[in-house]
Write an enzyme that holds these catalytic residues in place. Structure first.
Site, PDB file in Angstrom:
ATOM      1  N   PRO A 128      43.168  18.612  11.037  1.00  0.00           N
ATOM      2  CA  PRO A 128      44.353  18.820  10.195  1.00  0.00           C
ATOM      3  C   PRO A 128      44.036  19.632   8.931  1.00  0.00           C
ATOM      4  O   PRO A 128      44.833  20.461   8.508  1.00  0.00           O
ATOM      5  CB  PRO A 128      44.803  17.397   9.858  1.00  0.00           C
ATOM      6  N   SER A 132      40.245  27.719  10.296  1.00  0.00           N
ATOM      7  CA  SER A 132      39.347  28.873  10.192  1.00  0.00           C
ATOM      8  C   SER A 132      38.018  28.468   9.557  1.00  0.00           C
ATOM      9  O   SER A 132      36.955  28.947   9.952  1.00  0.00           O
ATOM     10  CB  SER A 132      40.013  29.970   9.350  1.00  0.00           C
ATOM     11  N   GLN A 336      62.284  45.256  23.255  1.00  0.00           N
ATOM     12  CA  GLN A 336      63.152  46.311  22.713  1.00  0.00           C
ATOM     13  C   GLN A 336      63.745  47.167  23.840  1.00  0.00           C
ATOM     14  O   GLN A 336      64.929  47.519  23.811  1.00  0.00           O
ATOM     15  CB  GLN A 336      62.320  47.194  21.756  1.00  0.00           C
ATOM     16  N   GLU A 363      41.531  30.197  18.887  1.00  0.00           N
ATOM     17  CA  GLU A 363      40.136  30.644  19.088  1.00  0.00           C
ATOM     18  C   GLU A 363      39.723  31.683  18.040  1.00  0.00           C
ATOM     19  O   GLU A 363      38.949  32.599  18.312  1.00  0.00           O
ATOM     20  CB  GLU A 363      39.894  31.091  20.536  1.00  0.00           C
ATOM     21  N   SER A 366      43.226  36.622  13.884  1.00  0.00           N
ATOM     22  CA  SER A 366      42.813  38.034  13.761  1.00  0.00           C
ATOM     23  C   SER A 366      41.953  38.234  12.505  1.00  0.00           C
ATOM     24  O   SER A 366      41.013  39.041  12.504  1.00  0.00           O
ATOM     25  CB  SER A 366      44.047  38.935  13.688  1.00  0.00           C
ATOM     26  N   GLU A 367      42.279  37.481  11.449  1.00  0.00           N
ATOM     27  CA  GLU A 367      41.509  37.625  10.201  1.00  0.00           C
ATOM     28  C   GLU A 367      40.065  37.163  10.411  1.00  0.00           C
ATOM     29  O   GLU A 367      39.117  37.793   9.922  1.00  0.00           O
ATOM     30  CB  GLU A 367      42.182  36.824   9.078  1.00  0.00           C
TER      31      GLU A 367
HETATM   32  N1  CAA Z   1      26.588  32.140  17.749  1.00  0.00           N
HETATM   33  C1  CAA Z   1      25.524  31.410  17.332  1.00  0.00           C
HETATM   34  N2  CAA Z   1      25.358  31.026  16.042  1.00  0.00           N
HETATM   35  C2  CAA Z   1      26.303  31.382  15.162  1.00  0.00           C
HETATM   36  C3  CAA Z   1      27.425  32.136  15.526  1.00  0.00           C
HETATM   37  C4  CAA Z   1      27.553  32.522  16.876  1.00  0.00           C
HETATM   38  N3  CAA Z   1      28.588  33.255  17.297  1.00  0.00           N
HETATM   39  N4  CAA Z   1      28.197  32.333  14.442  1.00  0.00           N
HETATM   40  C5  CAA Z   1      27.575  31.742  13.420  1.00  0.00           C
HETATM   41  N5  CAA Z   1      26.429  31.165  13.853  1.00  0.00           N
HETATM   42  C6  CAA Z   1      25.449  30.433  13.049  1.00  0.00           C
HETATM   43  C7  CAA Z   1      24.949  31.310  11.916  1.00  0.00           C
HETATM   44  O1  CAA Z   1      23.854  32.116  12.325  1.00  0.00           O
HETATM   45  C8  CAA Z   1      24.526  30.277  10.891  1.00  0.00           C
HETATM   46  O2  CAA Z   1      23.276  29.745  11.239  1.00  0.00           O
HETATM   47  P1  CAA Z   1      21.979  29.909  10.232  1.00  0.00           P
HETATM   48  O3  CAA Z   1      22.405  29.249   8.958  1.00  0.00           O
HETATM   49  O4  CAA Z   1      20.883  29.196  10.949  1.00  0.00           O
HETATM   50  O5  CAA Z   1      21.782  31.378  10.085  1.00  0.00           O
HETATM   51  C9  CAA Z   1      25.547  29.156  11.097  1.00  0.00           C
HETATM   52  O6  CAA Z   1      26.078  29.321  12.412  1.00  0.00           O
HETATM   53  C10 CAA Z   1      26.675  29.202  10.084  1.00  0.00           C
HETATM   54  O7  CAA Z   1      27.253  30.502  10.193  1.00  0.00           O
HETATM   55  P2  CAA Z   1      28.199  31.098   9.057  1.00  0.00           P
HETATM   56  O8  CAA Z   1      27.510  30.929   7.729  1.00  0.00           O
HETATM   57  O9  CAA Z   1      28.603  32.464   9.461  1.00  0.00           O
HETATM   58  O10 CAA Z   1      29.423  30.062   9.118  1.00  0.00           O
HETATM   59  P3  CAA Z   1      30.757  29.983   8.290  1.00  0.00           P
HETATM   60  O11 CAA Z   1      30.970  28.578   7.896  1.00  0.00           O
HETATM   61  O12 CAA Z   1      30.775  31.031   7.226  1.00  0.00           O
HETATM   62  O13 CAA Z   1      31.868  30.311   9.391  1.00  0.00           O
HETATM   63  C11 CAA Z   1      33.355  31.674  10.697  1.00  0.00           C
HETATM   64  C12 CAA Z   1      31.962  31.507  10.033  1.00  0.00           C
HETATM   65  C13 CAA Z   1      33.255  32.974  11.499  1.00  0.00           C
HETATM   66  C14 CAA Z   1      34.463  31.790   9.669  1.00  0.00           C
HETATM   67  C15 CAA Z   1      33.596  30.476  11.649  1.00  0.00           C
HETATM   68  O14 CAA Z   1      33.835  29.295  10.922  1.00  0.00           O
HETATM   69  C16 CAA Z   1      34.745  30.688  12.605  1.00  0.00           C
HETATM   70  O15 CAA Z   1      34.600  31.352  13.636  1.00  0.00           O
HETATM   71  N6  CAA Z   1      35.942  30.111  12.292  1.00  0.00           N
HETATM   72  C17 CAA Z   1      37.075  30.127  13.228  1.00  0.00           C
HETATM   73  C18 CAA Z   1      37.069  28.870  14.058  1.00  0.00           C
HETATM   74  C19 CAA Z   1      37.842  29.044  15.337  1.00  0.00           C
HETATM   75  O16 CAA Z   1      37.764  30.059  16.018  1.00  0.00           O
HETATM   76  N7  CAA Z   1      38.560  27.991  15.687  1.00  0.00           N
HETATM   77  C20 CAA Z   1      39.284  27.992  16.954  1.00  0.00           C
HETATM   78  C21 CAA Z   1      39.428  26.591  17.447  1.00  0.00           C
HETATM   79  S1  CAA Z   1      39.344  26.405  19.171  1.00  0.00           S
HETATM   80  C22 CAA Z   1      40.865  26.754  19.801  1.00  0.00           C
HETATM   81  O17 CAA Z   1      41.657  27.411  19.190  1.00  0.00           O
HETATM   82  C23 CAA Z   1      41.078  26.260  21.182  1.00  0.00           C
HETATM   83  C24 CAA Z   1      42.487  26.367  21.709  1.00  0.00           C
HETATM   84  O18 CAA Z   1      43.386  25.693  21.291  1.00  0.00           O
HETATM   85  C25 CAA Z   1      42.758  27.248  22.827  1.00  0.00           C
END
Ligand code: CAA
Length: 380
Positions: A128, A132, A336, A363, A366-367
């Protein structure tokens, strides 16, 4: 770049197309209008091997590759975006991490029934108060010796109301942020696990989602997925694959919208001639066809990289970003072209328009895709 498909890839595409055209498409409008979960279609996808396309046959799957999976996803989503995302969540967000990070006992007990379609899975990351900013989760896991105790809530969980198995990400150390996160495999029968009623949404009405609650849920240590503290990386690497699935779903929705607009433009007359004679309409159709091709190539590139075992974080984000925004643009133009009829539930254009929109949100919005793409470009 070799753009030809193998015999196996074409066979899976054809299987999915036949199923989608004969069994899914005739029901899609009714499923949407009634918001009915497609029980019989989910069962058929299990029988046809569409619930674990890239899972080896020894673990209940079809033993194909990611390219086959995206070809199949496009076909199913072209008929019904709801049925497509049910398939996508089970394949990409549940089977994939169980295959990659699960031990043999977990693959036997959880992956096999999920990949064969006997059971259904969902992915519990969003909460909740965190979407992101996924690493800021408030669901807590406390180590109690031979088991963990989970407390918290997850929301917008696609497949949640029907899932047997929930992949849950929880924090065992909130101060450690991403590194304090662990993944768990949770059975729906776990005492303390409850569901809210299904969410009301703009589109994908037949793919039910809900909020789920964990109150003192005891999870045996044997149901911890991967290492303690590896949960966030498991979630992120899983989403690298999941975003390819959503790009394929967007392709399917957009292709359906485009094909129906193309057909309508040839049938419908205005000012004494078919709409298709008007250059304004031709330009719209040309843009739609061009963008569809571009999105498909980006999606196949990401899928091919995944199949080669190459890191595809940025390419998945590129494919998902472009395909989802393309989908909205194409669905907008398709409506359209249909004019007033496009706004009516008698035609599918309005369903595709509503279904398109979620592909820019779940998942990773876009941002978030732009953040991932920029971060990868800047560190290269
Ligand atoms: N693969 C492996 N490791 C990864 C990775 C990846 N793609 N992305 C990040 N990591 C690792 C990083 O290397 C880092 O590790 P280290 O500290 O060891 O280097 C660690 O994870 C933390 O990474 P960040 O500092 O980049 O993490 P962040 O907190 O800044 O977050 C973010 C980055 C891209 C914003 C991420 O939080 C994100 O993708 N957010 C969106 C979440 C999302 O997509 N939610 C969807 C929910 S599921 C859904 O929607 C299902 C449905 O209903 C259909």
């Amino acid at each position: 770049m070799d753009l030809s498909f193998t015999e196996e890839q074409r066979l899976i595409q054809q299987t999915a197309r036949d199923f989608a055209v004969r069994e899914v498409a005739p029901k899609a409008r009714e499923l949407d209008l009634e918001g009915r979960w497609p029980t019989e279609l989910v069962a058929r996808m299990g029988e046809l091997g569409l619930m674990g396309v890239a899972v080896p046959s020894e673990w209940g799957g079809t033993g194909a590759d990611t390219v086959s999976y995206v070809l199949a996803m496009e076909e199913v989503s072209r008929a019904c975006a709801s049925t497509g995302v049910i398939m996508s969540v089970n394949n990409s967000l549940v089977c994939d991490p169980l295959l990659k990070y699960g031990n043999d006992a977990q693959k036997r007990d959880y992956l096999t029934p999920l990949a064969s379609g006997q059971k259904l899975g969902c992915f519990g990351l969003t909460e909740p108060a965190s979407g992101s900013d996924a690493s800021q989760m408030e669901t807590i896991a406390v180590d109690a010796g031979d088991h963990w105790v989970l407390d918290g809530a997850k929301n917008w969980i696609t497949n949640g109301p029907k899932a047997d198995t929930i992949l849950v990400f929880a924090s065992h150390d909130r101060a450690a942020g991403a590194k304090g996160t662990t993944a768990f495999i949770v059975d729906k029968s776990t005492p303390g696990f409850t569901l809210n009623k299904p969410d009301h949404k703009l589109g994908i009405h037949a793919a039910h989602s809900c909020t789920m609650f964990f109150e003192g849920c005891k999870i045996p240590k044997s149901q911890q997925l991967g290492e303690k503290g590896a949960g966030f990386k498991i979630a992120m690497s899983t989403l690298d694959g999941g975003r390819i699935g959503i790009a394929s779903q967007a392709l399917g929705i957009a292709r359906a919208a485009y094909e129906k607009a193309l057909a309508y433009s040839k049938e419908r007359k205005a000012f004494g001639k078919p709409l298709a004679d008007k250059q304004a309409i031709q330009f719209m159709l040309a843009d739609m066809a061009t963008e569809l091709d571009a999105a498909r190539l980006l999606t196949l590139r990401a899928a091919t990289m995944k199949d080669k075992g190459v890191r595809h974080t940025s390419e998945s984000a590129v494919a998902k970003l472009y395909a989802s925004e393309m989908c909205t643009r194409v669905a907008h133009k398709a409506l359209q072209i249909h004019g007033g009829y496009g706004y009516s539930t008698e035609y599918d254009a309005e369903r595709h328009y509503r279904d398109a929109r979620i592909t820019e949100i779940y998942e990773g919005t876009s941002e978030i895709q732009r953040i991932v793409i920029a971060a990868n470009a800047l560190k290269a």
